[in-house]
Write an enzyme that holds these catalytic residues in place. Structure first.
Site, PDB file in Angstrom:
ATOM      1  CB  SER A 165       0.722  -1.282 -11.937  1.00  0.00           C
ATOM      2  OG  SER A 165       1.395  -0.929 -13.116  1.00  0.00           O
ATOM      3  CD  GLN A 166      -5.415   1.894  -8.826  1.00  0.00           C
ATOM      4  OE1 GLN A 166      -5.150   2.665  -9.749  1.00  0.00           O
ATOM      5  NE2 GLN A 166      -6.593   1.847  -8.252  1.00  0.00           N
TER       6      GLN A 166
END
Length: 213
Positions: free
Chosen positions: A64-65
């Site tokens: 994930s970012q």
């Protein structure tokens, strides 16, 4: 598996970016500043490890970012020794951030390849979840419930009822709800059947996989 001064400097730059994007919780920022994200990624992406972007990992999934990880973790509002269920272990990056915060993490992964890889990898970095489980995140983890917090790291087309039922009174469920695009949603359990719901804008996640067996 090196974590150099250069990596630490890049992490601090990342923390500064997250602050400009609105992350305020000092504990969360400190955790992001400590977890060596580059070690959770394929070596071909090492130069990009401290950009605020999501990147591919094994089994057609993504890491994930960092902003998304920080945002979801901030919404959880965890305290040390809280019991937290994570749905979607993935690369283990979010798991590591939760471990840095001193919570007791129980994490479920649906992809066998990722489960094996992450189960071996996290302890090597010194991150020890209470339990890493291969299974169906839609069902939660009834045997260990109730939880102070539940975090879902994949897009859910609907909110699985078992997850709501496995929250403590006062507990928080952070879940991205939707199909192609998800709305980050927070549920706070107020009573046996009473939940407060808040929405925090659109995000994009890989889909949460339900056990089809």
């Amino acid at each position: 598996m090196k974590d150099t001064f250069k990596h630490k400097g890049l992490r601090q730059q990342l923390v500064n970016i997250l602050i400009t994007k609105g992350i305020r919780d000092e504990k969360v920022l400190n955790a992001i500043g400590k977890v060596p994200r580059h070690l959770f990624m394929d070596s071909s992406f090492l130069d990009h490890a401290y950009q605020d972007k999501a990147f591919p990992i094994a089994a057609d999934q993504t890491i994930s970012q960092p902003f998304t990880v920080a945002f979801q973790t901030e919404l959880l509002q965890v305290n040390k020794t809280d019991k937290v269920l994570e749905i979607g272990t993935g690369s283990g990056y979010q798991t590591a951030v939760l471990c840095e915060l001193g919570v007791h993490v129980y994490s479920i992964e649906r992809q066998q390849e990722l489960f094996r890889k992450t189960s071996n990898f996290l302890p090597k970095l010194g991150y020890r979840a209470k339990k890493l489980i291969f299974g169906d995140g839609y069902k939660g983890l009834k045997d260990e419930a109730p939880f102070d917090g539940i975090i879902v790291t994949a897009g859910a087309p609907f909110v699985p009822k078992p997850l709501l039922s496995q929250l403590k009174i006062g507990g928080r469920l952070v879940i991205p709800v939707g199909d192609a695009v998800q709305v980050m949603t927070l549920f706070i359990r107020k009573g046996a059947k009473e939940f407060e719901q808040h929405e925090f804008g659109e995000f994009r996640f890989v889909p949460l996989l339900e056990d089809k067996n």
